[in-house]
Design a protein around this motif. Structure first.
Motif, PDB file in Angstrom:
ATOM      1  N   LEU A  84       4.056 -14.640   7.612  1.00 23.56           N
ATOM      2  CA  LEU A  84       3.264 -13.732   6.787  1.00 23.56           C
ATOM      3  C   LEU A  84       2.176 -13.056   7.600  1.00 23.56           C
ATOM      4  O   LEU A  84       1.968 -11.843   7.503  1.00 23.56           O
ATOM      5  CB  LEU A  84       2.656 -14.493   5.612  1.00 23.56           C
ATOM      6  N   LYS A  85       1.467 -13.821   8.401  1.00 21.07           N
ATOM      7  CA  LYS A  85       0.386 -13.251   9.199  1.00 21.07           C
ATOM      8  C   LYS A  85       0.907 -12.235  10.218  1.00 21.07           C
ATOM      9  O   LYS A  85       0.181 -11.323  10.619  1.00 21.07           O
ATOM     10  CB  LYS A  85      -0.393 -14.363   9.892  1.00 21.07           C
ATOM     11  N   ALA A  86       2.170 -12.385  10.614  1.00 18.37           N
ATOM     12  CA  ALA A  86       2.767 -11.455  11.575  1.00 18.37           C
ATOM     13  C   ALA A  86       3.341 -10.211  10.917  1.00 18.37           C
ATOM     14  O   ALA A  86       3.628  -9.231  11.613  1.00 18.37           O
ATOM     15  CB  ALA A  86       3.863 -12.166  12.358  1.00 18.37           C
ATOM     16  N   GLY A  87       3.558 -10.246   9.581  1.00 17.15           N
ATOM     17  CA  GLY A  87       4.091  -9.076   8.904  1.00 17.15           C
ATOM     18  C   GLY A  87       5.456  -9.254   8.280  1.00 17.15           C
ATOM     19  O   GLY A  87       6.011  -8.304   7.721  1.00 17.15           O
ATOM     20  N   ARG A 129      10.149  -5.063  -5.046  1.00 14.78           N
ATOM     21  CA  ARG A 129       9.109  -6.080  -5.073  1.00 14.78           C
ATOM     22  C   ARG A 129       7.886  -5.591  -4.306  1.00 14.78           C
ATOM     23  O   ARG A 129       8.014  -4.925  -3.274  1.00 14.78           O
ATOM     24  CB  ARG A 129       9.619  -7.399  -4.470  1.00 14.78           C
ATOM     25  N   ALA A 130       6.710  -5.899  -4.828  1.00 15.09           N
ATOM     26  CA  ALA A 130       5.462  -5.342  -4.294  1.00 15.09           C
ATOM     27  C   ALA A 130       5.013  -6.106  -3.055  1.00 15.09           C
ATOM     28  O   ALA A 130       4.135  -6.956  -3.088  1.00 15.09           O
ATOM     29  CB  ALA A 130       4.377  -5.370  -5.366  1.00 15.09           C
ATOM     30  N   ASP A 131       5.653  -5.778  -1.933  1.00 17.97           N
ATOM     31  CA  ASP A 131       5.309  -6.333  -0.622  1.00 17.97           C
ATOM     32  C   ASP A 131       4.756  -5.212   0.239  1.00 17.97           C
ATOM     33  O   ASP A 131       5.361  -4.132   0.312  1.00 17.97           O
ATOM     34  CB  ASP A 131       6.546  -6.901   0.077  1.00 17.97           C
ATOM     35  N   LEU A 132       3.655  -5.464   0.920  1.00 19.33           N
ATOM     36  CA  LEU A 132       3.103  -4.439   1.807  1.00 19.33           C
ATOM     37  C   LEU A 132       2.243  -5.061   2.887  1.00 19.33           C
ATOM     38  O   LEU A 132       1.760  -6.196   2.764  1.00 19.33           O
ATOM     39  CB  LEU A 132       2.319  -3.396   1.010  1.00 19.33           C
ATOM     40  N   LEU A 133       2.080  -4.304   3.964  1.00 15.72           N
ATOM     41  CA  LEU A 133       1.223  -4.672   5.088  1.00 15.72           C
ATOM     42  C   LEU A 133       0.152  -3.604   5.251  1.00 15.72           C
ATOM     43  O   LEU A 133       0.451  -2.412   5.189  1.00 15.72           O
ATOM     44  CB  LEU A 133       2.019  -4.741   6.396  1.00 15.72           C
ATOM     45  N   VAL A 134      -1.077  -4.033   5.490  1.00 12.12           N
ATOM     46  CA  VAL A 134      -2.171  -3.108   5.789  1.00 12.12           C
ATOM     47  C   VAL A 134      -2.534  -3.284   7.255  1.00 12.12           C
ATOM     48  O   VAL A 134      -2.903  -4.389   7.685  1.00 12.12           O
ATOM     49  CB  VAL A 134      -3.397  -3.379   4.893  1.00 12.12           C
ATOM     50  N   LEU A 135      -2.414  -2.221   8.030  1.00 12.64           N
ATOM     51  CA  LEU A 135      -2.768  -2.297   9.447  1.00 12.64           C
ATOM     52  C   LEU A 135      -4.276  -2.198   9.635  1.00 12.64           C
ATOM     53  O   LEU A 135      -4.990  -1.594   8.827  1.00 12.64           O
ATOM     54  CB  LEU A 135      -2.077  -1.180  10.227  1.00 12.64           C
ATOM     55  N   ASP A 136      -4.752  -2.800  10.719  1.00 15.72           N
ATOM     56  CA  ASP A 136      -6.178  -2.806  11.031  1.00 15.72           C
ATOM     57  C   ASP A 136      -6.555  -1.498  11.725  1.00 15.72           C
ATOM     58  O   ASP A 136      -6.483  -1.384  12.947  1.00 15.72           O
ATOM     59  CB  ASP A 136      -6.497  -4.001  11.934  1.00 15.72           C
ATOM     60  N   ASP A 137      -6.968  -0.508  10.934  1.00 14.09           N
ATOM     61  CA  ASP A 137      -7.263   0.797  11.522  1.00 14.09           C
ATOM     62  C   ASP A 137      -8.568   0.806  12.304  1.00 14.09           C
ATOM     63  O   ASP A 137      -8.892   1.800  12.952  1.00 14.09           O
ATOM     64  CB  ASP A 137      -7.287   1.876  10.446  1.00 14.09           C
ATOM     65  N   VAL A 169      -1.745  -6.567  11.943  1.00 16.21           N
ATOM     66  CA  VAL A 169      -1.498  -6.748  10.512  1.00 16.21           C
ATOM     67  C   VAL A 169      -2.711  -7.462   9.924  1.00 16.21           C
ATOM     68  O   VAL A 169      -2.916  -8.648  10.144  1.00 16.21           O
ATOM     69  CB  VAL A 169      -0.217  -7.556  10.259  1.00 16.21           C
ATOM     70  N   ARG A 170      -3.525  -6.716   9.191  1.00 13.60           N
ATOM     71  CA  ARG A 170      -4.781  -7.255   8.669  1.00 13.60           C
ATOM     72  C   ARG A 170      -4.598  -7.955   7.327  1.00 13.60           C
ATOM     73  O   ARG A 170      -5.093  -9.055   7.110  1.00 13.60           O
ATOM     74  CB  ARG A 170      -5.811  -6.135   8.520  1.00 13.60           C
ATOM     75  N   ASP A 171      -3.864  -7.311   6.410  1.00 15.49           N
ATOM     76  CA  ASP A 171      -3.679  -7.840   5.060  1.00 15.49           C
ATOM     77  C   ASP A 171      -2.197  -7.798   4.709  1.00 15.49           C
ATOM     78  O   ASP A 171      -1.487  -6.872   5.107  1.00 15.49           O
ATOM     79  CB  ASP A 171      -4.452  -7.010   4.030  1.00 15.49           C
ATOM     80  N   VAL A 204      -2.386 -12.704   2.718  1.00 16.78           N
ATOM     81  CA  VAL A 204      -3.232 -12.681   3.915  1.00 16.78           C
ATOM     82  C   VAL A 204      -4.301 -11.626   3.680  1.00 16.78           C
ATOM     83  O   VAL A 204      -3.977 -10.484   3.327  1.00 16.78           O
ATOM     84  CB  VAL A 204      -2.416 -12.346   5.180  1.00 16.78           C
ATOM     85  N   ARG A 205      -5.541 -12.004   3.862  1.00 17.88           N
ATOM     86  CA  ARG A 205      -6.652 -11.057   3.779  1.00 17.88           C
ATOM     87  C   ARG A 205      -7.503 -11.216   5.027  1.00 17.88           C
ATOM     88  O   ARG A 205      -7.892 -12.339   5.392  1.00 17.88           O
ATOM     89  CB  ARG A 205      -7.537 -11.294   2.545  1.00 17.88           C
ATOM     90  N   ASP A 206      -7.790 -10.082   5.665  1.00 19.53           N
ATOM     91  CA  ASP A 206      -8.598 -10.075   6.886  1.00 19.53           C
ATOM     92  C   ASP A 206      -8.069 -11.093   7.903  1.00 19.53           C
ATOM     93  O   ASP A 206      -8.795 -11.899   8.449  1.00 19.53           O
ATOM     94  CB  ASP A 206     -10.067 -10.343   6.555  1.00 19.53           C
TER      95      ASP A 206
END
Length: 450
Positions: free
Chosen positions: A105-108, A380-388, A414-416, A425-427
């Motif tokens: 998960l932490k890897a994306g 399914r609501a899966d998404l990754l937020v990149l650390d901009d 991968v931030r979130d 995963v958050r921050d």
């Protein structure tokens, strides 16, 4: 589950960045946006499916890197793996898999296809509940919060010649009847986060009549089907000697291979096999870091793409747990053997990063048999937020961001991570990671001392 809406400057949809509408989320799935949307970041990607995992092998990563008395290969590594697997029980499996799934998960990775063959106790003695090991993996996925496609493995013989399984392989053993019973035990547990599939370990481990019998059963007619195939040259040579054809050639001639199938590795292909596999609609399941670690060889990526083939990626033995590294080394391996750059980009001005990411999303979702891998209504609501805020993405617009994500360094970006509408995963932090790591350390320390 309450509904919410999220937005970003750029959403990866239909294979391209767009500034589209906010994403509504309800009952674990994307839908129409309702109410004010929370801006979650600048760049939001679909979560990546991991199409091939042997979870217990995470605990032995790094333990097979000492040279033996002769030339080391996949086959010598396999003996180390068998010895390690002997001591693992369902509680150990759960602890190891939960740690692995948190790392994924932490890897994306937001969905994992678990190719599961460690079914029974030592010497093949069944557990009181024959599904105990499978249930341990299901519980691990729930605890971590990752989507799971569980692929129980049919494993019957020790070679193409039908030799019996060795003592170390008895934990893997099923006949067709007991295997179907296991599938029937697990099928009612399926939901939005858990999908059931089937794995044939390999052609050397499943006789032709058993394969035909299994695939004719009612439960097998709609499930995803995975198989290891043509990973090693020794396997190709043995298949030729006994069945008179190469492994992929034989499978395509003797089974109705279609988009439900995923052929894991398929490393050693002729040009004809490459074209036939591509046009079958089956997914090629590529695991570049494991294939490199085991000295397997290189998949013919350019020819496969040019023939219209579909591929996804997996972390397999988990000597690396990173979609970035799998995709990077998929491309770099091709560069090394062809002495050209930007191999996965098959047209002028095409981005290598976006080509790799989108193709792996598509192939991984198909292999998983789940509606994942896209930011679209109904998925399914899966998404990754990149650390901009990362220096690695400084001055990167939508045209460069995925290339930079995959090729600009080793700092996690991968931030979130959201899976099924829930933030996992958050921050950069998973809420359960400390407790999960503590349990994992305890298991590995005990196994090491055994």
């Amino acid at each position: 589950m309450s509904s919410l809406s999220v937005s970003a400057d750029y959403l990866w949809q239909a294979g391209a960045w767009g500034a589209g509408e906010a994403l509504g989320i309800s009952s674990r799935r994307f839908g129409a946006s309702t109410g004010a949307a929370e801006r979650v970041g600048r760049f939001v990607l679909p979560g990546m499916p991991n199409l091939h995992s042997h979870a217990f092998q995470r605990a032995m990563a790094g333990l097979a890197e000492r040279r033996g008395p002769g030339e080391d290969s996949f086959w010598t590594w396999r003996e180390t793996m068998y010895a390690f697997a002997e001591a693992i029980d369902p509680d150990d499996m759960k602890a190891i898999a939960t740690q692995l799934y948190v790392e994924m998960l932490k890897a994306g990775y937001t969905q994992v296809c678990e190719f599961h063959y460690l079914h029974h106790g030592p010497r093949g003695v069944p557990y009181a509940d024959p599904a105990a090991m499978s249930l341990a993996l299901i519980e691990a996925a729930k605890e971590a919060g990752i989507g799971l496609t569980l692929l129980p493995v049919l494993y019957m013989t020790g070679g193409f010649d039908g030799r019996p399984l060795t003592e170390r392989q008895q934990r893997f053993r099923h006949d067709v009847g007991s295997f179907v019973s296991l599938l029937e035990r697990l099928a009612p547990l399926q939901d939005d986060m858990f999908t059931l599939g089937i794995a044939l370990h390999s052609l050397r481990a499943v006789p032709e009549d058993a394969m035909r019998s299994l695939l004719a059963t009612g439960i097998a007619r709609s499930l995803p089907i995975h198989i290891h195939i043509a990973e090693q040259l020794g396997e190709v040579q043995d298949c030729l000697a006994v069945r008179g054809a190469r492994p992929v050639e034989w499978l395509l001639d003797h089974a109705d291979v279609d988009p439900r199938w995923t052929l894991i590795h398929a490393t050693h292909l002729t040009a004809q096999e490459t074209h036939r596999l591509a046009t079958s609609g089956a997914v090629a399941g590529l695991c570049p870091t494991t294939e490199a670690n085991l000295g397997d060889g290189l998949f013919p990526l350019a020819a496969f793409i040019d023939a219209g083939g579909t591929f996804g990626i997996g972390s397999d033995s988990h000597i690396s747990v990173s979609p970035v590294e799998e995709l990077r080394w998929l491309e770099y391996g091709q560069r090394l053997v062809t002495r050209h750059r930007n191999v996965a980009a098959r047209s002028a001005e095409e981005s290598v990063g976006t080509a790799l990411w989108q193709r792996a999303l598509h192939g991984g979702a198909r292999a998983a048999g789940a509606d994942v891998g896209q930011l679209a209504k109904g998925s399914r609501a899966d998404l990754l937020v990149l650390d901009d805020t990362s220096p690695l993405l400084a001055a990167r617009g939508e045209a460069e961001v995925i290339d930079s994500f995959l090729f600009a360094g080793n700092t996690p970006l991968v931030r979130d991570v959201m899976v099924g509408g829930q933030w996992r995963v958050r921050d950069f932090t998973h809420a359960a990671e400390d407790a999960v790591a503590k349990a994992y350390r305890g298991v590995v320390e005990r196994l090491a001392a055994a």
